[in-house]
Design an enzyme around this catalytic site. Structure first.
Site, PDB file in Angstrom:
ATOM      1  N   GLU A  39       0.819  -1.209   0.000  1.00 24.65           N
ATOM      2  CA  GLU A  39       0.000   0.000   0.000  1.00 24.65           C
ATOM      3  C   GLU A  39       0.859   1.269   0.000  1.00 24.65           C
ATOM      4  O   GLU A  39       1.747   1.421   0.840  1.00 24.65           O
ATOM      5  CB  GLU A  39      -0.945  -0.020   1.212  1.00 24.65           C
ATOM      6  CG  GLU A  39      -1.862   1.183   1.321  1.00 24.65           C
ATOM      7  CD  GLU A  39      -2.728   1.411   0.097  1.00 24.65           C
ATOM      8  OE1 GLU A  39      -3.343   0.446  -0.392  1.00 24.65           O
ATOM      9  OE2 GLU A  39      -2.785   2.568  -0.378  1.00 24.65           O
ATOM     10  N   THR A  62      -5.571   1.448  -5.655  1.00 23.95           N
ATOM     11  CA  THR A  62      -5.143   0.062  -5.439  1.00 23.95           C
ATOM     12  C   THR A  62      -5.699  -0.867  -6.506  1.00 23.95           C
ATOM     13  O   THR A  62      -4.999  -1.743  -7.020  1.00 23.95           O
ATOM     14  CB  THR A  62      -5.655  -0.470  -4.081  1.00 23.95           C
ATOM     15  OG1 THR A  62      -5.382   0.476  -3.075  1.00 23.95           O
ATOM     16  CG2 THR A  62      -5.000  -1.785  -3.730  1.00 23.95           C
ATOM     17  N   HIS A  87      -1.637   3.067   4.566  1.00 19.83           N
ATOM     18  CA  HIS A  87      -2.599   3.876   3.804  1.00 19.83           C
ATOM     19  C   HIS A  87      -2.725   5.246   4.427  1.00 19.83           C
ATOM     20  O   HIS A  87      -2.631   5.390   5.643  1.00 19.83           O
ATOM     21  CB  HIS A  87      -3.963   3.171   3.802  1.00 19.83           C
ATOM     22  CG  HIS A  87      -4.908   3.712   2.766  1.00 19.83           C
ATOM     23  ND1 HIS A  87      -5.578   4.909   2.921  1.00 19.83           N
ATOM     24  CD2 HIS A  87      -5.292   3.234   1.557  1.00 19.83           C
ATOM     25  CE1 HIS A  87      -6.320   5.130   1.852  1.00 19.83           C
ATOM     26  NE2 HIS A  87      -6.166   4.135   1.005  1.00 19.83           N
ATOM     27  N   ASP A  89       1.688   0.013  -4.856  1.00 18.19           N
ATOM     28  CA  ASP A  89       0.494   0.130  -5.701  1.00 18.19           C
ATOM     29  C   ASP A  89       0.332   1.506  -6.356  1.00 18.19           C
ATOM     30  O   ASP A  89      -0.098   1.617  -7.494  1.00 18.19           O
ATOM     31  CB  ASP A  89      -0.788  -0.309  -4.956  1.00 18.19           C
ATOM     32  CG  ASP A  89      -1.151   0.554  -3.766  1.00 18.19           C
ATOM     33  OD1 ASP A  89      -0.329   1.378  -3.325  1.00 18.19           O
ATOM     34  OD2 ASP A  89      -2.285   0.392  -3.257  1.00 18.19           O
ATOM     35  N   HIS A  90       0.686   2.569  -5.640  1.00 18.06           N
ATOM     36  CA  HIS A  90       0.558   3.930  -6.181  1.00 18.06           C
ATOM     37  C   HIS A  90       1.245   4.870  -5.217  1.00 18.06           C
ATOM     38  O   HIS A  90       1.722   4.438  -4.172  1.00 18.06           O
ATOM     39  CB  HIS A  90      -0.913   4.320  -6.367  1.00 18.06           C
ATOM     40  CG  HIS A  90      -1.754   4.026  -5.146  1.00 18.06           C
ATOM     41  ND1 HIS A  90      -1.726   4.790  -4.008  1.00 18.06           N
ATOM     42  CD2 HIS A  90      -2.605   3.008  -4.877  1.00 18.06           C
ATOM     43  CE1 HIS A  90      -2.534   4.271  -3.099  1.00 18.06           C
ATOM     44  NE2 HIS A  90      -3.079   3.176  -3.590  1.00 18.06           N
TER      45      HIS A  90
HETATM   46  C1  GP9 Z   1      -9.114  -0.813   0.231  1.00 16.35           C
HETATM   47  C2  GP9 Z   1      -7.713  -0.649  -0.179  1.00 16.35           C
HETATM   48  C3  GP9 Z   1      -7.271   0.779  -0.187  1.00 16.35           C
HETATM   49  O1  GP9 Z   1      -9.632  -2.094   0.073  1.00 16.35           O
HETATM   50  O2  GP9 Z   1      -7.455  -1.313  -1.341  1.00 16.35           O
HETATM   51  O3  GP9 Z   1      -7.689   1.435  -1.282  1.00 16.35           O
HETATM   52  P1  GP9 Z   1      -6.984   2.705  -1.987  1.00 16.35           P
HETATM   53  O4  GP9 Z   1      -7.613   3.908  -1.391  1.00 16.35           O
HETATM   54  O5  GP9 Z   1      -5.519   2.679  -1.736  1.00 16.35           O
HETATM   55  O6  GP9 Z   1      -7.297   2.497  -3.412  1.00 16.35           O
HETATM   56 MN    MN Z   2      -3.786   1.649  -2.292  1.00 10.32          MN
END
Ligand code: GP9
Ligand code: MN
Length: 650
Positions: free
Chosen positions: A260, A304, A419, A479-480
């Site tokens: 994350e 994500t 996150h 992921d980003h």
């Molecule tokens: C939620 C998680 C977080 O299930 O994948 O989402 P994001 O905000 O990073 O897309």
């Molecule tokens: Mn994410």
């Protein structure tokens, strides 16, 4: 009509009394249903208030339509409308009792699976008390039949206009408040739960119908001839595998980990002389793994889920909205489906509810055998933060589920602790916070990233203890971005440079690691994006990708294409960066002569366009690669109760 405005008291005893009674009863009933039936995760005052007012706009709208009819017909329409809305509410809550999800258009279109899945258990989900959800309908009928209230009569078109206008105003007010609490609610539409929580079940249904109509019209305009150009383009740009690595991991298990919000700048970064991510750093050394330090994320609003989409399909996500939400019913030739033909079992692990990002729908189209979501984890207060499970208990509790899978397996783990806004709970980490002048976000990032790093180390050790490490390829990817441009000032302190648009583009790097048992890794400096991982991994597994329609190319192939498109049409290559309509020279960060790079810029927009063709028009339904068995989403279901029942029967 005059009376309508003069005395509000007269309203209730007057000619519209039955109408207003219907509105109030229906509104309250819906609110009670929310409280009793749905678990919507209400966590602040605004949300509580929104939950209370959100049935109002659609109640006014639909019941208000009854007033457009003539004379006594209005009463019949009022009852019919009330019944239809009640039925919709009731259907949703019965569905929810089993699926923990709301009914959507695709669900209705595939009643065979969903209703069929419910089968005889539908009855077991209903209770005699449910009659409550129709009491207002029954009451209205009785009141009208026995003439306790004055029936609607005459021409009520003017009041109807006011009621409908009120519906719109209430809706806009509702939406405004919702957007304030949760920006981009409608454009990103990340979770049905959220839409219902903020806008209500009825508005959600309207929204869902509009979205589906949009999607199916794009799809309907396409036919099989549209695939020809796409296929030619992709095949002409294919990068053949590197023979040195092809098949080096054939037959092995695969584990993907979505890290994350992890950005590459954090690798080898130190706070007070302490490494933030000592474990990941160790993977960059001594040939432990392939470490890709010039891979960029290519996500859009789907965050994500966009990253997941690229990992699973090697196609670009949508430029707006979330492909997981809007194109879940498309045909895909995704990782789980491809590996299924090689005898693999597949499973996704995520400590959040399955509806988030519509995962429980699109995973079916990918061919995921299992989806272990929040239902499978102990989501107690101490184990969770923000959207769900903290990484350490998440991996811990995943291990028995993982070791229970038939091998070889293809799996992915979606972490959450790192996150936004990154704050860890007391006792979760003793790592020092940063001191960069942004106490709420940037400073915390180092602590949550460190926590994730520890979780990953533990997970690797658990894989070793379980005897899986030596026959499992592990792919770790950021992921980003985690730190958005809103925090440029603090970020400038972090990297010691002003964050210009050029520097901001450089910060979109996300770390990627691939550990292949028995293969000496190294640092790979080639430029690439998230779409490139799928062909890279398939080639390591010894699966040729030349027949697949993928937008990425193998990062380990000498023919790999190093121009990296961002989702918005900007790009980065080893030489230049194109952002905000300007070309910068990577070596100096200074502006470069744009005319020299026109072809490169055009090439990026062509690539995105080709991918959009596939996704918007659902073109893969016209194309089956050699050796691939098409996936039928109806074969999959991620309902814990149903799975347990099935296993018991076995
Ligand atoms: C939620 C998680 C977080 O299930 O994948 O989402 P994001 O905000 O990073 O897309
Ligand atoms: Mn994410």
């Amino acid at each position: 009509m005059k009376k309508f405005f003069k005395s509000p008291k007269g309203l209730l005893s007057g000619s519209l009394s039955v109408f207003f009674l219907a509105i109030i009863l229906f509104w309250l009933k819906t609110y009670i249903a929310y409280q009793i039936e749905f678990d919507l995760g209400i966590d602040n005052k605004i949300q509580k208030f929104l939950l209370f007012i959100n049935p109002l706009s659609s109640t006014l709208l639909f019941l208000g339509l009854a007033l457009l009819f003539r004379k006594r017909g209005q009463n019949v329409m009022l009852i019919i409308m009330n019944f239809l809305l009640s039925f919709l509410l009731y259907a949703n809550l019965v569905y929810y009792r089993f699926f923990n999800d709301f009914i959507t258009v695709p669900v209705l279109l595939q009643t065979k699976t969903n209703a069929g899945q419910l089968g005889d258990s539908v009855l077991s989900l209903m209770s005699p008390w449910d009659v409550f959800y129709f009491t207002d309908t029954i009451l209205l009928i009785l009141l009208l039949v026995f003439k306790v209230v004055k029936p609607l009569s005459g021409n009520n078109r003017r009041p109807a206009a006011f009621v409908l206008a009120a519906a719109v105003i209430v809706f806009l007010f509702n939406l405004g408040l919702a957007e304030k609490d949760r920006p981009e609610l409608l454009t990103r539409s990340f979770d049905r739960n959220y839409l219902v929580k903020y806008l209500g079940t009825y508005n959600f249904t309207i929204y869902d119908i509009i979205q589906n109509a949009k999607s199916s019209s794009q799809r309907a305009m396409a036919d099989s001839s549209d695939i020809v150009d796409v296929e030619n383009y992709i095949k002409a740009n294919h990068a053949a595998p590197n023979p040195e690595y092809f098949g080096k991991a054939a037959g092995m298990n695969v584990v993907y980990v979505s890290m994350e919000s992890l950005q590459t700048f954090i690798i080898d970064y130190k706070i007070n002389d302490l490494e933030v991510t000592p474990f990941l750093n160790s993977l960059t050394r001594n040939g432990e793994a392939f470490y890709f330090n010039n891979v960029f994320h290519q996500t859009g609003q789907g965050k994500t889920s966009d990253a997941e989409f690229m990992m699973e399909t090697s196609l670009f996500p949508m430029s707006q909205g979330s492909v997981f939400v809007n194109k879940a019913q498309n045909t895909y030739q995704a990782m789980p489906g491809i590996l299924k033909t090689k005898g693999y079992t597949s499973a996704a692990f995520h400590g959040n509810y399955k509806t988030f990002w519509n995962r429980n729908e699109i995973y079916k189209s990918f061919g995921y055998d299992k989806f272990f979501d929040a239902e499978y984890y102990d989501m107690s207060e101490e184990n969770t933060k923000n959207y769900g499970m903290k990484d350490i208990p998440f991996f811990e509790q995943s291990m028995p589920l993982l070791t229970g899978l038939k091998q070889p397996f293809y799996t992915k783990f979606i972490t959450l602790s790192n996150h936004f806004p990154f704050k860890m709970d007391e006792g979760d980490t003793d790592f020092p916070a940063g001191n960069f002048g942004d106490n709420n976000v940037v400073n915390n990032y180092f602590q949550s990233a460190h926590y994730m790093d520890q979780a990953l180390e533990k997970f690797f050790n658990d894989l070793k203890t379980a005897g899986l490490y030596d026959n499992t390829v592990v792919v770790l990817y950021g992921d980003h971005y985690g730190i958005s441009e809103n925090h440029n000032e603090a970020m400038a302190n972090v990297i010691g440079k002003e964050i210009t648009p050029f520097e901001n583009a450089q910060l979109q790097r996300v770390p990627v690691f691939i550990h292949v048992p028995g293969v000496k890794g190294e640092k790979i400096e080639s430029f690439g994006g998230q779409v490139d991982l799928m062909p890279t991994v398939l080639h390591l597994l010894g699966i040729d990708t030349k027949d697949y329609l993928q937008m990425g190319t193998d990062l380990l192939s000498p023919e790999h294409q190093q121009t990296v498109p961002f989702r918005n049409g900007d790009l980065v290559s080893p030489e230049i960066t194109f952002v905000g309509g300007k070309v910068y020279d990577n070596a100096t960060g200074e502006l470069a002569d744009q005319t020299l790079y026109k072809d490169q810029i055009d090439q990026v927009s062509t690539r995105l366009k080709i991918s959009d063709e596939i996704v918007y028009k659902d073109l893969l339904r016209f194309y089956t690669p050699q050796g691939f068995t098409p996936i039928d989403p109806k074969d999959y279901q991620y309902v814990k109760k149903a799975n347990q029942k099935e296993e018991k029967q076995k």
